[in-house]
Scaffold this motif. Sequence first.
Motif, PDB file in Angstrom:
ATOM      1  N   SER A  89      -2.274 -25.705 -35.517  1.00  0.00           N
ATOM      2  CA  SER A  89      -3.230 -25.003 -35.155  1.00  0.00           C
ATOM      3  C   SER A  89      -3.615 -23.597 -35.542  1.00  0.00           C
ATOM      4  CB  SER A  89      -3.339 -24.774 -33.685  1.00  0.00           C
ATOM      5  OG  SER A  89      -4.650 -24.429 -33.022  1.00  0.00           O
ATOM      6  N   VAL A  90      -2.173 -22.910 -35.679  1.00  0.00           N
ATOM      7  CA  VAL A  90      -2.348 -21.407 -36.204  1.00  0.00           C
ATOM      8  C   VAL A  90      -2.588 -21.435 -37.694  1.00  0.00           C
ATOM      9  CG1 VAL A  90      -0.749 -19.597 -36.716  1.00  0.00           C
ATOM     10  CG2 VAL A  90      -0.504 -20.630 -34.456  1.00  0.00           C
ATOM     11  N   GLU A  91      -2.003 -22.451 -38.558  1.00  0.00           N
ATOM     12  CA  GLU A  91      -2.423 -22.281 -39.661  1.00  0.00           C
ATOM     13  C   GLU A  91      -3.948 -22.719 -40.324  1.00  0.00           C
ATOM     14  OE1 GLU A  91       0.542 -25.366 -41.227  1.00  0.00           O
ATOM     15  OE2 GLU A  91       1.906 -24.003 -41.420  1.00  0.00           O
ATOM     16  N   ASP A  92      -4.425 -23.802 -39.276  1.00  0.00           N
ATOM     17  CA  ASP A  92      -5.800 -24.072 -39.389  1.00  0.00           C
ATOM     18  C   ASP A  92      -6.976 -22.961 -39.113  1.00  0.00           C
ATOM     19  OD1 ASP A  92      -4.944 -26.800 -40.041  1.00  0.00           O
ATOM     20  OD2 ASP A  92      -5.492 -27.577 -38.189  1.00  0.00           O
ATOM     21  N   ALA A  93      -6.509 -22.426 -38.192  1.00  0.00           N
ATOM     22  CA  ALA A  93      -7.535 -21.187 -37.744  1.00  0.00           C
ATOM     23  C   ALA A  93      -7.235 -19.921 -38.682  1.00  0.00           C
ATOM     24  CB  ALA A  93      -6.647 -20.764 -36.275  1.00  0.00           C
ATOM     25  N   ARG A  94      -6.082 -19.930 -39.364  1.00  0.00           N
ATOM     26  CA  ARG A  94      -5.976 -18.815 -40.426  1.00  0.00           C
ATOM     27  C   ARG A  94      -6.732 -19.039 -41.689  1.00  0.00           C
ATOM     28  NH1 ARG A  94       0.685 -17.945 -39.731  1.00  0.00           N
ATOM     29  NH2 ARG A  94       0.315 -16.380 -38.280  1.00  0.00           N
ATOM     30  N   ASP A  95      -6.778 -20.447 -42.002  1.00  0.00           N
ATOM     31  CA  ASP A  95      -7.631 -20.911 -43.080  1.00  0.00           C
ATOM     32  C   ASP A  95      -8.987 -20.893 -42.592  1.00  0.00           C
ATOM     33  OD1 ASP A  95      -5.305 -21.725 -44.416  1.00  0.00           O
ATOM     34  OD2 ASP A  95      -5.459 -23.753 -43.948  1.00  0.00           O
ATOM     35  N   GLU A  96      -9.406 -20.962 -41.715  1.00  0.00           N
ATOM     36  CA  GLU A  96     -11.031 -20.810 -41.197  1.00  0.00           C
ATOM     37  C   GLU A  96     -11.070 -19.408 -41.292  1.00  0.00           C
ATOM     38  OE1 GLU A  96     -13.015 -23.040 -40.153  1.00  0.00           O
ATOM     39  OE2 GLU A  96     -11.905 -24.612 -40.424  1.00  0.00           O
ATOM     40  N   ILE A  97     -10.467 -18.582 -40.821  1.00  0.00           N
ATOM     41  CA  ILE A  97     -10.951 -17.102 -40.960  1.00  0.00           C
ATOM     42  C   ILE A  97     -10.842 -16.674 -42.222  1.00  0.00           C
ATOM     43  CG2 ILE A  97      -9.781 -14.718 -40.650  1.00  0.00           C
ATOM     44  CD1 ILE A  97      -8.683 -16.045 -37.707  1.00  0.00           C
ATOM     45  N   LYS A  98      -9.791 -17.168 -43.179  1.00  0.00           N
ATOM     46  CA  LYS A  98      -9.678 -16.757 -44.782  1.00  0.00           C
ATOM     47  C   LYS A  98     -11.082 -17.270 -45.191  1.00  0.00           C
ATOM     48  CE  LYS A  98      -4.880 -16.466 -44.867  1.00  0.00           C
ATOM     49  NZ  LYS A  98      -3.589 -17.433 -45.142  1.00  0.00           N
ATOM     50  N   GLY A  99     -11.699 -18.510 -44.940  1.00  0.00           N
ATOM     51  CA  GLY A  99     -12.814 -19.049 -45.400  1.00  0.00           C
ATOM     52  C   GLY A  99     -13.882 -18.185 -45.196  1.00  0.00           C
ATOM     53  N   MET A 100     -13.940 -17.480 -43.961  1.00  0.00           N
ATOM     54  CA  MET A 100     -15.023 -16.667 -43.349  1.00  0.00           C
ATOM     55  C   MET A 100     -15.093 -15.481 -44.118  1.00  0.00           C
ATOM     56  SD  MET A 100     -16.893 -18.325 -41.036  1.00  0.00           S
ATOM     57  CE  MET A 100     -17.662 -16.884 -39.997  1.00  0.00           C
ATOM     58  N   PHE A 101     -13.851 -14.839 -44.330  1.00  0.00           N
ATOM     59  CA  PHE A 101     -13.683 -13.623 -45.208  1.00  0.00           C
ATOM     60  C   PHE A 101     -14.200 -13.794 -46.572  1.00  0.00           C
ATOM     61  CE2 PHE A 101      -9.909 -12.030 -42.607  1.00  0.00           C
ATOM     62  CZ  PHE A 101     -10.393 -11.452 -41.675  1.00  0.00           C
ATOM     63  N   LYS A 102     -13.845 -15.061 -47.312  1.00  0.00           N
ATOM     64  CA  LYS A 102     -14.551 -15.067 -48.630  1.00  0.00           C
ATOM     65  C   LYS A 102     -16.036 -15.329 -48.757  1.00  0.00           C
ATOM     66  CE  LYS A 102     -10.784 -17.493 -50.836  1.00  0.00           C
ATOM     67  NZ  LYS A 102     -10.092 -18.838 -51.364  1.00  0.00           N
ATOM     68  N   GLU A 103     -16.544 -15.873 -47.472  1.00  0.00           N
ATOM     69  CA  GLU A 103     -18.074 -15.905 -47.324  1.00  0.00           C
ATOM     70  C   GLU A 103     -18.742 -14.808 -46.698  1.00  0.00           C
ATOM     71  OE1 GLU A 103     -21.142 -19.257 -45.526  1.00  0.00           O
ATOM     72  OE2 GLU A 103     -18.847 -19.377 -44.971  1.00  0.00           O
ATOM     73  N   TYR A 104     -17.953 -14.096 -45.800  1.00  0.00           N
ATOM     74  CA  TYR A 104     -18.489 -12.737 -45.574  1.00  0.00           C
ATOM     75  C   TYR A 104     -17.608 -11.749 -45.471  1.00  0.00           C
ATOM     76  CZ  TYR A 104     -21.751 -16.232 -43.631  1.00  0.00           C
ATOM     77  OH  TYR A 104     -22.576 -17.352 -43.405  1.00  0.00           O
ATOM     78  N   PRO A 105     -17.114 -11.012 -46.621  1.00  0.00           N
ATOM     79  CA  PRO A 105     -16.183  -9.877 -46.860  1.00  0.00           C
ATOM     80  C   PRO A 105     -16.067  -9.041 -45.856  1.00  0.00           C
ATOM     81  CG  PRO A 105     -17.217 -10.509 -49.012  1.00  0.00           C
ATOM     82  CD  PRO A 105     -17.997 -11.013 -48.033  1.00  0.00           C
TER      83      PRO A 105
END
Length: 164
Positions: A89-105
């Motif tokens: 769950s921690v790893e998945d949430a980190r991936d979600e956040i990193k994806g959001m950062f790519k989309e919205y720096p």
Amino acid sequence: MRTLSKEELKKLYEEDFPLWAEINLQLLKEKAYHLVDWENLLEEMEDMARRDLDTCISQLARILEHLYKWDNFKSLAGGKYAGMDWIRSVEDARDEIKGMFKEYPSLKNKLPLELERAWIRVQVKLRKWLRRNRYNPDEFNIPEECPYTYEEAMNRDLKKEVKS
């Protein structure tokens, strides 16, 4: 489409939001700025700006919740693989956040400032989780302030902490 008064347009905001949005968009395209429902339009824009940050805060809360469970409740989970779902769950949430950062720096600079806000959500979730598992949350002294740094939340490697 007939022209609506400002009062009618404000009323439409509550009664038929899609139509309200369509009319305001048309007014903006026509540069009829004096007819736009600015109060509600600005409120909607503010909500839009916060929506993606709120998504990141929710993911950060998920990370903090599962870090805390890993650190404090592994023994309650029991078994050799206790807490492995929390790690995923921690790893998945980190991936979600990193994806959001790519989309919205711009969110990358804002999220670290929201740690305590995320922790407030975690406190509620932990109390609910404890009650669902038939424990009294008041006996566990969940901290008022977040016990983790943002850097720890985003980078701590729980897989290295797994006992073989």
